[in-house]
Design a protein around this motif. Structure first.
Motif, PDB file in Angstrom:
ATOM      1  N   GLY A 296      24.414 -16.269  36.027  1.00  0.00           N
ATOM      2  CA  GLY A 296      23.890 -17.484  36.623  1.00  0.00           C
ATOM      3  C   GLY A 296      24.135 -18.672  37.085  1.00  0.00           C
TER       4      GLY A 296
ATOM      5  N   ILE B 157      22.685 -24.585  33.946  1.00  0.00           N
ATOM      6  CA  ILE B 157      20.972 -23.673  32.970  1.00  0.00           C
ATOM      7  C   ILE B 157      21.578 -23.128  32.091  1.00  0.00           C
TER       8      ILE B 157
ATOM      9  N   GLU C 132      13.726  -7.764  32.319  1.00  0.00           N
ATOM     10  CA  GLU C 132      15.582  -7.158  32.039  1.00  0.00           C
ATOM     11  C   GLU C 132      15.909  -6.715  32.962  1.00  0.00           C
ATOM     12  N   ASN C 133      17.591  -7.698  32.647  1.00  0.00           N
ATOM     13  CA  ASN C 133      18.460  -6.977  33.687  1.00  0.00           C
ATOM     14  C   ASN C 133      17.918  -7.068  35.144  1.00  0.00           C
TER      15      ASN C 133
ATOM     16  N   LEU D 297      13.864 -11.584  30.574  1.00  0.00           N
ATOM     17  CA  LEU D 297      13.096 -13.484  30.637  1.00  0.00           C
ATOM     18  C   LEU D 297      11.835 -13.564  30.475  1.00  0.00           C
TER      19      LEU D 297
ATOM     20  N   TYR E 209      13.380 -18.571  28.474  1.00  0.00           N
ATOM     21  CA  TYR E 209      15.397 -17.666  28.682  1.00  0.00           C
ATOM     22  C   TYR E 209      15.817 -17.136  27.724  1.00  0.00           C
ATOM     23  N   MET E 210      16.593 -16.247  26.594  1.00  0.00           N
ATOM     24  CA  MET E 210      16.507 -16.201  25.647  1.00  0.00           C
ATOM     25  C   MET E 210      15.412 -15.722  24.275  1.00  0.00           C
TER      26      MET E 210
ATOM     27  N   GLY F  12      23.802 -22.696  29.757  1.00  0.00           N
ATOM     28  CA  GLY F  12      24.954 -22.323  30.121  1.00  0.00           C
ATOM     29  C   GLY F  12      26.145 -23.253  29.655  1.00  0.00           C
TER      30      GLY F  12
ATOM     31  N   ARG G 263      19.565  -6.356  38.407  1.00  0.00           N
ATOM     32  CA  ARG G 263      21.165  -5.118  37.977  1.00  0.00           C
ATOM     33  C   ARG G 263      20.346  -3.942  38.852  1.00  0.00           C
TER      34      ARG G 263
HETATM   35  N1  SAH Z   1      22.944 -19.988  33.210  1.00  0.00           N
HETATM   36  C1  SAH Z   1      22.727 -18.555  32.778  1.00  0.00           C
HETATM   37  C2  SAH Z   1      21.570 -18.636  32.015  1.00  0.00           C
HETATM   38  C3  SAH Z   1      22.765 -17.648  30.255  1.00  0.00           C
HETATM   39  S1  SAH Z   1      21.432 -17.928  28.934  1.00  0.00           S
HETATM   40  C4  SAH Z   1      21.404 -18.495  34.267  1.00  0.00           C
HETATM   41  O1  SAH Z   1      21.237 -19.636  34.605  1.00  0.00           O
HETATM   42  O2  SAH Z   1      20.982 -17.552  34.016  1.00  0.00           O
HETATM   43  C5  SAH Z   1      21.100 -16.685  29.104  1.00  0.00           C
HETATM   44  C6  SAH Z   1      20.012 -15.806  28.931  1.00  0.00           C
HETATM   45  O3  SAH Z   1      19.181 -15.858  30.586  1.00  0.00           O
HETATM   46  C7  SAH Z   1      20.161 -14.357  28.919  1.00  0.00           C
HETATM   47  O4  SAH Z   1      19.415 -14.599  27.126  1.00  0.00           O
HETATM   48  C8  SAH Z   1      18.348 -13.960  29.525  1.00  0.00           C
HETATM   49  O5  SAH Z   1      17.060 -14.962  28.849  1.00  0.00           O
HETATM   50  C9  SAH Z   1      18.695 -15.132  30.845  1.00  0.00           C
HETATM   51  N2  SAH Z   1      19.485 -13.532  31.652  1.00  0.00           N
HETATM   52  C10 SAH Z   1      20.631 -13.901  32.504  1.00  0.00           C
HETATM   53  N3  SAH Z   1      20.702 -12.989  33.039  1.00  0.00           N
HETATM   54  C11 SAH Z   1      19.699 -12.252  33.152  1.00  0.00           C
HETATM   55  C12 SAH Z   1      19.121 -10.911  33.742  1.00  0.00           C
HETATM   56  N4  SAH Z   1      19.998 -10.735  34.853  1.00  0.00           N
HETATM   57  N5  SAH Z   1      18.063 -10.211  33.840  1.00  0.00           N
HETATM   58  C13 SAH Z   1      16.326 -11.765  33.392  1.00  0.00           C
HETATM   59  N6  SAH Z   1      17.578 -12.830  32.446  1.00  0.00           N
HETATM   60  C14 SAH Z   1      18.667 -13.013  32.576  1.00  0.00           C
END
Ligand code: SAH
Length: 262
Positions: free
Chosen positions: A100, A104, A207-208, A238, A179-180, A106, A211
């Motif tokens: 990401g 954010i 989810e994902n 998310l 998130y998370m 991270g 992707r």
């Molecule tokens: N820096 C990242 C977030 C890190 S925290 C950003 O800006 O996206 C990690 C969390 O991000 C995961 O637990 C999930 O909630 C979310 N996340 C990251 N990639 C994702 C994806 N491809 N699909 C859905 N949620 C995602």
């Protein structure tokens, strides 16, 4: 002969690049991120970075995984910070690749601080954060003239969920992106309903996002915990809460992936 400048520049010590890798789909990398990944000699990446993105690296590059999971940490954050600093002090440019956007949720802020404290130059390359990627992939606008003009990003799993004040973050005209939040999905729904949010507020779990294996699941707020367990939703995912989570009602492609539970 004059040297051709590289995006890494010419400093006596290496530089640390905090690079956002976006939500998964390699096409969503910025041009700068793609160029840095292709030219890097050292890449320190976390577990969220898609293998298809790591495949862009040179075969000669040293790839160091510092994947973290909720229960198992291969490297603690201070060890990651120390690794970045020591590589740079040894004269090597380091691409620190993060899922990401680096700033954010991270822990990019801490890594930048550690570099600055050690006198190591650091530069940040933004990436598409998961919420932005998920919104686009699901055709679910996070703001909408008719239904939402405020959007908040919150961390569902971090120090003291119960102590966090989410008052007013969800509700009419608002979109809340968590998130998370999978492990605490039940508690999150309870917390929001205790704060006065209606049990039938729309929720989407993505989810994902971006992707090939993306799933979009929807339920009313009261069913969130059940939705996550029943569909065995896995990280990364998310949770989107608010009227926009009911969208799109009319997008045929996204609708294929939608599973509504009543
Ligand atoms: N820096 C990242 C977030 C890190 S925290 C950003 O800006 O996206 C990690 C969390 O991000 C995961 O637990 C999930 O909630 C979310 N996340 C990251 N990639 C994702 C994806 N491809 N699909 C859905 N949620 C995602």
């Amino acid at each position: 002969m004059e040297q051709v400048p590289t995006p890494f520049g010419h400093t006596p010590f290496g530089k640390v690049w905090l690079v956002g890798a976006g939500p998964g789909d390699p096409d969503l990398l910025t041009l700068r991120a793609a160029r840095l990944i292709m030219q890097a000699k050292v890449i320190v990446h976390d577990g969220l970075v898609d293998p298809a993105i790591l495949a862009l690296a040179s075969p000669k590059a040293r790839l160091i995984s510092v994947a973290k999971s909720r229960s198992r940490h291969t490297l603690q954050q201070d060890e990651i910070n120390a690794l970045l600093v020591s590589e740079a002090q040894a004269g090597r440019d380091v691409v620190r690749l993060k899922g990401g956007d680096p700033f954010i949720f991270g822990r990019g802020g801490e890594e930048a601080e550690a570099c600055r404290a050690a006198g190591v130059a650091v530069e940040v390359v933004p990436g598409i954060s998961a919420a932005i990627g998920a919104a686009a992939a699901a055709q679910m606008p996070l703001t909408h003239r008719r239904s939402a003009s405020i959007v908040s990003f919150v961390a569902g799993q971090c120090k003291g969920l119960t102590e966090q004040d989410w008052t007013g973050l969800a509700g009419k005209g608002r979109t809340l992106v968590i998130y998370m939040g999978l492990a605490t999905a039940d508690a999150i729904a309870e917390k929001l309903m205790a704060d006065g949010l209606a049990p039938d507020v729309p929720v989407a779990v993505v989810e994902n996002a971006t992707r090939p294996e993306m799933r979009i699941l929807r339920s009313p707020l009261a069913g969130l915990g059940q939705l996550v367990s029943r569909h065995k939703v896995k990280s990364p995912a998310l949770i989107v809460i608010g009227e926009v989570a009911a969208q799109p009602a009319d997008a045929p492609l996204a609708a294929l992936a939608l599973e509504a539970i009543q």
